[in-house]
Design an enzyme around this catalytic site. Structure first.
Site, short mmCIF file in Angstrom:
data_model
loop_
_atom_site.label_atom_id
_atom_site.label_comp_id
_atom_site.label_asym_id
_atom_site.label_seq_id
_atom_site.Cartn_x
_atom_site.Cartn_y
_atom_site.Cartn_z
CG ASP A 74 53.29 44.35 4.48
OD1 ASP A 74 53.85 45.46 4.52
OD2 ASP A 74 52.07 44.22 4.34
CG ASN A 143 41.60 41.94 0.44
OD1 ASN A 143 42.04 42.59 1.39
ND2 ASN A 143 42.37 41.20 -0.33
CG HIS A 145 45.08 42.91 2.79
ND1 HIS A 145 45.57 42.84 1.50
CD2 HIS A 145 45.27 44.21 3.16
CE1 HIS A 145 46.05 44.00 1.14
NE2 HIS A 145 45.88 44.87 2.13
CD GLU A 150 46.13 39.74 -0.04
OE1 GLU A 150 45.12 40.28 0.48
OE2 GLU A 150 46.81 40.33 -0.90
P1 PGA Z 1 46.25 51.65 1.57
O1 PGA Z 1 46.55 50.11 1.82
O2 PGA Z 1 46.59 52.35 2.84
O3 PGA Z 1 47.15 52.03 0.44
O4 PGA Z 1 44.80 51.74 1.24
C1 PGA Z 1 46.18 49.55 3.02
C2 PGA Z 1 46.42 48.06 2.99
O5 PGA Z 1 46.32 47.47 1.89
O6 PGA Z 1 46.69 47.49 4.05
#
Ligand code: PGA
Length: 253
Positions: A74, A143, A145, A150
């Site tokens: 992404d 959450n 995702h 999302e």
């Molecule tokens: P993070 O993000 O590794 O910074 O916790 C992971 C994500 O949001 O997929």
């Protein structure tokens, strides 16, 4: 400790360093076995240790990226490549500039694209033209995702443009001067794009991920917890540190 739960392999490591080493070893072994591997790559804090371990392995001559092809999950949208918070910038800083991967072989959704729909279509076609992703690295949001898919009422299949969840903007604000500066949209691989990878490797570190991990592994398969779809993948591995595994340890044997 290693566990097998249905089709998901779960490693629980003592700490973040051990998690990162385990993940890097799996990626190194994949590249050793198949030098022209198509890697799906992730950004965020979680894979940083994996990338530094891969860079360390590369510097000792233990791994060769010269034939590797990569597709990132992404990118924020819109965002300039020169923005230090772009995933384009992140990947160069943490991996691409420090190993012998060919720049022409690296792909990230273009946050500067004029036509975002065309960009998403072209991205999926490009992945398909390489025969798909062999090993997809994933983080997970608090959450649930994966990529920027999302929580939602539906799974979206292909690479698409999406509005970020308020909780994601909040979580990512730590990288920006203020919450207002966090881009509100992104381009992300969809659930089909991710699930088409031959192998999946999801990493989670810290107690903030414990609930999402519990729902991912033991909850219903639902777009409300996008990572739960990994229960349907034939070759998914999840690597956790003890804190991220906090709510599942008692349920594994
Ligand atoms: P993070 O993000 O590794 O910074 O916790 C992971 C994500 O949001 O997929």
């Amino acid at each position: 400790m290693e566990y097998q739960l249905n089709r998901i392999r779960i490693w629980i490591e003592d700490d973040y360093a051990a998690l990162s080493k385990r993940a890097a070893d799996i990626i190194k072994n994949q590249v050793d076995a198949m030098p022209n591997t198509v890697l799906g790559l992730a950004t965020g804090s979680t894979p940083e240790g994996t990338y530094s371990e891969l860079v360390r392995l590369y510097k000792t001559g233990a791994v060769d990226f010269s034939k590797v092809v990569s597709f990132n999950l992404d990118e924020y949208f819109p965002i300039k490549k020169t923005n230090e918070q772009s995933y384009y910038y992140f990947m160069r800083k943490h991996l691409f500039d420090n190993v012998n991967i060919s720049e022409a072989n690296t792909h990230i959704p273009n946050g500067e694209a004029e036509d975002r729909v065309a960009e998403c279509d072209a991205y999926d076609k490009k992945i398909a033209s390489y025969g798909g992703v062999d090993l997809q690295l994933l983080g997970i949001g608090g959450n649930g995702h994966i990529g920027f898919n999302e929580p939602s009422d539906v799974f979206v299949a292909g690479t698409h443009h999406i509005e970020l969840d308020a909780s994601t903007i909040e979580a990512n604000a730590r990288f920006f001067a203020s919450t207002e500066d966090v881009p509100k949209h992104s381009l992300t691989m969809g659930i089909r794009t991710i699930m088409s990878a031959k192998r999946i490797l999801l990493l989670a570190s810290g107690s903030g991920k414990a609930e999402a991990i519990h729902k991912t592994i033991f909850g219903d398969i639902t777009p409300k917890v996008p990572a739960s779809v990994l229960q349907l993948h034939p070759d998914a591995t999840i690597i956790l540190d003890k804190e991220a595994a906090r709510l599942i340890v008692g349920k594994l044997s």
